[in-house]
Design an enzyme around this catalytic site. Structure first.
Site, mmCIF file in Angstrom:
data_model
loop_
_atom_site.group_PDB
_atom_site.id
_atom_site.type_symbol
_atom_site.label_atom_id
_atom_site.label_comp_id
_atom_site.label_asym_id
_atom_site.label_seq_id
_atom_site.Cartn_x
_atom_site.Cartn_y
_atom_site.Cartn_z
ATOM 1 N N GLU A 126 5.643 -18.049 1.747
ATOM 2 C CA GLU A 126 6.495 -19.220 1.950
ATOM 3 C C GLU A 126 7.922 -18.735 2.209
ATOM 4 O O GLU A 126 8.386 -17.846 1.489
ATOM 5 C CB GLU A 126 6.492 -20.143 0.737
ATOM 6 C CG GLU A 126 7.217 -21.457 1.049
ATOM 7 C CD GLU A 126 7.132 -22.480 -0.096
ATOM 8 O OE1 GLU A 126 6.623 -22.152 -1.169
ATOM 9 O OE2 GLU A 126 7.596 -23.601 0.121
ATOM 10 N N GLU A 297 4.150 -24.283 -10.984
ATOM 11 C CA GLU A 297 3.281 -23.643 -9.990
ATOM 12 C C GLU A 297 1.865 -24.191 -10.098
ATOM 13 O O GLU A 297 1.199 -24.421 -9.091
ATOM 14 C CB GLU A 297 3.285 -22.115 -10.149
ATOM 15 C CG GLU A 297 4.667 -21.460 -10.113
ATOM 16 C CD GLU A 297 5.549 -21.899 -8.967
ATOM 17 O OE1 GLU A 297 5.019 -22.242 -7.892
ATOM 18 O OE2 GLU A 297 6.787 -21.913 -9.137
HETATM 19 N N1 TRP Z 1 7.380 -22.789 -3.495
HETATM 20 C C1 TRP Z 1 7.976 -22.009 -4.536
HETATM 21 C C2 TRP Z 1 8.143 -22.928 -5.730
HETATM 22 O O1 TRP Z 1 8.935 -23.799 -5.741
HETATM 23 C C3 TRP Z 1 9.295 -21.432 -4.244
HETATM 24 C C4 TRP Z 1 9.475 -20.517 -3.094
HETATM 25 C C5 TRP Z 1 9.818 -20.825 -1.842
HETATM 26 C C6 TRP Z 1 9.518 -19.139 -3.151
HETATM 27 N N2 TRP Z 1 10.068 -19.694 -1.116
HETATM 28 C C7 TRP Z 1 9.898 -18.667 -1.911
HETATM 29 C C8 TRP Z 1 9.269 -18.255 -4.167
HETATM 30 C C9 TRP Z 1 10.074 -17.316 -1.674
HETATM 31 C C10 TRP Z 1 9.423 -16.922 -3.920
HETATM 32 C C11 TRP Z 1 9.851 -16.445 -2.683
HETATM 33 O O2 TRP Z 1 7.446 -22.858 -6.665
HETATM 34 ZN ZN ZN Z 2 7.816 -25.513 -6.201
#
Ligand code: TRP
Ligand code: ZN
Length: 854
Positions: A126, A297
């Site tokens: 992500e 998570e």
């Molecule tokens: N989706 C993750 C959360 O909110 C966060 C996230 C987005 C993330 N980009 C990232 C975590 C890059 C680590 C590295 O839980």
């Molecule tokens: Zn999140």
């Protein structure tokens, strides 16, 4: 090596330009042959045409080994390869695309895509990291099933889904994920890891294996995270009716990580800081964060994974909702009032600040250059507040009905905010078109309250305004749920909480009461707005002593403190006796929860005061703010001097350390009282507390006191005890910077960066020094000579060359620069200009550009 692909800042993507892909991918078959510098990724994508147009795949930092379709190599005239895309010309209707890519995880310091951390392979996809692994449609509306084969001479090989035991031997593992998912939820982990294991049976009768994977030696610190995971699974079943859907749930702890944690399907990857805890190494705050992040998570499995985002503009669809859910969970596990106060403190410190500056953007942004720059407090925290308001407006039953419809209707889909709101409109019959403005209008609304009392009628006139923000002016009124109640002058409740919906620019609350009442407004912080309410100190003291709404009790104390501090800063006044007495009464109030008392005794932060002064048209002076806050704290300490030993004794916790909320509250209040004692005795009590501490919470509290008292030996002693432990040493680095006298802070931070154990490639260590200065020592960061600004700019440039995402995030420390005096503005402007002239990543370039523009 420069890890980012520089791109002009005008390369923005717009929400209004969304179009579905002409060719989609329904299944992904991956084979990894892992090697530090030459990992081979073979991909077979099952592709299907669904409309006219060119088939353009994303791919960055990839070396092409081979390319074919349906078993035949592709001639050079049938495709175009650039450093960001692979275009297949005249793609057929249904076909198998076969690619082999070579990548170098060991040299990947951006920590996006496949990289290495302490000899272990891991991924972070992500938002757009998958394109650094292989060519693919790297966007969330393309959902595919995955088969993954991993080849490596390592004991543990993990990916998403369930392990497919078919013929996998030593050095090979196969995984199958039956749930269609976007690329950003892909994960792979391989290394020498050990697991703590447990099991959970879902309400649907599914037996799930739970594993937390860590480096050998860390397995004794996984118990709390496992416990939090099981409680999260049970809570989501009970409260949202959502059960887990695979046979295994894996969590992996990684030391080098850009953020907190990541919800990859069936294989969550965590910053080790948010998994590992033992009483000796973790504080109560760490435990609470672990609980909240494990829950966050896990909750993404339904809000994010089963139902995902159509495009990255919809990020709040999963993040705002999931933050709201983890806040609800923590409130259920702990004290609702304490949780709410903590969440609001966080919201004001990070999101109100963002909303008031050059980086302000709507909860759903309309354009971006680099999506990583929009994982913000606005998307997450304000996004969660919007869900909370929705729940207040439609009521708990309406909220449950809307959620149920959302899960039923959109399971397996990539959705938009419109899809989400439509479920609540249908489930409740309420028109949410005006409410939707919360997603599109940036800026923190101001809510002015004017009271009158005449002929037995009390009236509160409410007026809202939404300030201009970059690119947005002349905003329409929002729907604001205003929870309110009335007390009499003795503190007896006259009217219990009611919800008033302010939908226009102005509205009036009316009540018939026998005498002039005390208004308690915006109870529970029912909307993310800034209240402008002229209320007498006498009324606020009534609320502080007697409001039935615990949030507003705390808020009244907060406002009283803020007014004192502002007067001290602006007029040079002294803290007055009535306020000091109120603080002392709070400290002594044995009927109140210690955690609440600790929160009520804490003075507003220096940045909060700067924000408040600036909003009131005063140019904040960081030194004056620091001095006033110190003076106020010292005055409170003197008022309580005689009580401190007995008050601390009453906070003593018996039995072995337990991170539960009740014990943690006692330790929090004890820590606050020790801080007061240190102001009076120069560190004598803190030295005893440091020696006596048998857990990290008490030890850190005493350590902070001793650093502030200027103890010459404590830092070396702490280091001697903990130099082997990276997570504890992060605390050691941070505390020295945060608790340094402002005129020494930049020097201390600079010295710490010269140590051999300062690793600029490790985001936790970087945040422990540079972040500790910018966020934890404002008067030090804003040093008049500009040394703090230069220090930050120097490090942003160094870090950006390795890790653009972390550099861009840290650059937000500059976002308040327009608040300050002309000299400071000029110093910051010079650093921003200097950064902009260098060859920087598009991540950092976008942030610097936005901060200079507004
Ligand atoms: N989706 C993750 C959360 O909110 C966060 C996230 C987005 C993330 N980009 C990232 C975590 C890059 C680590 C590295 O839980
Ligand atoms: Zn999140």
């Amino acid at each position: 090596m420069r890890d980012a692909t520089p791109a002009p800042a005008d390369e923005a993507v717009f929400l209004k330009d969304y179009t579905p892909v002409p060719v989609t991918v329904t299944h992904v078959d991956l084979h990894f042959r892992l090697d530090p510098r030459a990992t081979e990724v073979s991909a077979r994508l099952t592709c299907k045409r669904q409309g006219p147009g060119e088939f353009v795949l994303d791919g960055e930092h990839l070396e092409m080994v081979s390319l074919g379709i349906d078993g035949e190599a592709l001639g050079a005239n049938r495709y175009t390869l650039t450093d960001r895309t692979l275009t297949i010309h005249d793609a057929p209707d249904a076909f198998l695309l076969e690619t082999v890519a070579r990548i170098s995880p060991e040299t990947n310091k951006a920590l996006e895509g496949l990289y290495m951390s302490n000899g272990m392979y891991c991924t972070q996809c992500e938002a757009e990291g998958f394109r650094r692994i292989t060519w693919m449609l790297d966007r969330p509306d393309v959902m595919a099933t995955y088969d993954v084969e991993i080849e490596a001479e390592l004991p543990v090989l993990l990916s998403n889904g369930n392990e497919a035991g078919d013929g996998a031997g030593k050095g090979v593992a196969r995984w199958h994920d039956p749930w269609p998912k976007p690329t950003y939820l892909f994960a792979l982990v391989a290394g020498n890891l050990v697991a703590t294991s447990d099991r959970f049976t879902t309400m649907e009768g599914k037996d799930v294996a739970l594993n937390i994977w860590v480096r050998p030696g860390d397995e004794g610190r996984t118990g709390y995270a496992m416990d939090a995971l099981k409680r999260s699974m049970a809570w989501d079943e009970k409260v949202y009716g959502r059960a887990y859907d695979l046979s295994v749930f894996n969590i992996v702890a990684v030391d080098d990580f850009n953020m907190g944690a990541m919800e990859n399907k069936g294989l969550n990857v965590f910053n080790s800081k948010y998994v590992l805890a033992s009483p000796e190494t973790a504080t109560d705050t760490d435990y609470a964060l672990i609980e909240g992040i494990v829950a966050h998570e896990y909750f993404h499995n339904w809000t994010g994974n089963r139902i995902t985002c159509r495009d990255w503009f919809q990020l709040c669809l999963k993040e705002g909702l999931t933050v709201f859910r983890d806040q609800q969970f923590s409130a259920d596990m702990r004290s609702e009032a304490v949780q709410r106060i903590g969440d609001v403190l966080q919201l004001r410190a990070r999101q109100f600040r963002e909303d008031a500056g050059p980086l302000a953007h709507p909860v759903r942004p309309e354009s971006f250059v680099e999506i990583n720059n929009f994982y913000t407090a606005t998307v997450y925290e304000k996004g969660a507040e919007v869900i909370g308001m929705l729940r207040r407006l439609v009521g708990p039953e309406g909220y449950a009905a809307g959620c149920d419809l959302y899960f039923k209707r959109h399971d397996g889909q990539a959705c938009t905010i419109e899809d989400w709101l439509a479920c609540f409109e249908e489930a409740t019959g309420r028109d949410l078109s005006q409410f939707a403005l919360w997603y599109s209008q940036a800026g923190t609304p101001r809510l002015a309250v004017e009271e009158s009392y005449e002929d037995g009628i009390f009236r509160a006139t409410l007026r809202q305004t939404v300030p201009d923000t970059p690119g947005q002016t002349d905003k329409a009124p929002m729907v604001i749920p205003v929870a309110w109640g009335l007390l009499d002058a003795e503190g007896t409740e006259l009217r219990p909480t009611e919800m008033f919906e302010l939908a226009g620019a102005e509205g009036v609350i009316e009540a018939e009461v026998p005498s002039r009442p005390v208004l308690s407004v915006l109870r529970g912080f029912s909307a993310p707005v800034i209240l402008e309410h002229e209320q007498s100190d006498a009324d606020r003291l009534v609320l502080l002593a007697s409001d039935t709404d615990p949030f507003n009790r705390w808020e009244a104390g907060r406002t009283l403190a803020k007014r004192r501090l502002v007067a001290m800063i602006v007029e040079g006044s002294e803290p007055d006796a009535p306020w000091l007495d109120a603080m002392a009464t709070l400290a002594r109030d044995e009927s109140a929860d210690p955690a609440f008392r600790a929160l009520a005794l804490a003075l507003p932060s220096e940045d909060d005061l700067a924000q408040t002064l600036h909003a009131g048209g005063v140019v904040p002076d960081p030194d004056a703010i620091h001095a006033a806050r110190e003076a106020a704290a010292a005055a409170v300490a003197r008022t309580l001097a005689d009580d401190l030993p007995a008050l601390r004794r009453a906070m003593r916790v018996s039995g072995p350390y337990d991170p539960n909320a009740e014990d943690a509250g006692k330790r929090a209040l004890d820590g606050a009282l020790l801080r007061m004692q240190t102001r009076l005795d120069g560190g004598e009590a803190a030295r005893g507390a440091y020696r006596a501490a048998d857990n990290m919470t008490d030890r850190m509290a005493a350590f902070a006191c001793l650093l502030e008292a200027g103890d010459p030996e404590v830092a070396a002693a702490f280091e001697e005890d903990w130099k082997h432990d990276r997570l504890v040493m992060d605390k050691w680095f941070a505390a020295q910077v945060m608790h340094a006298a402002p005129d020494r802070a930049v020097g201390i931070a600079t010295g710490l960066t010269r140590r051999p154990d300062f690793d600029a490639a490790n985001p936790n260590r970087v945040r422990s020094v540079i972040g500790a200065l910018t966020a934890g020592n404002p008067a030090g960061f804003h040093a008049r000579d500009g040394s703090g600004y230069r220090f930050l700019a120097d490090w942003l440039l160094k870090i950006d060359a390795m890790n653009p995402q972390t550099a861009a995030r840290m650059s937000t420390a500059f976002d308040t620069w327009r608040r300050y005096d002309a000299d400071r503005q000029e110093l910051v402007a010079a650093q921003l200009a200097r950064i902009a002239e260098e060859r920087i990543s598009r991540d950092l370039a976008e942030m610097i550009g936005r901060m200079r523009a507004a």
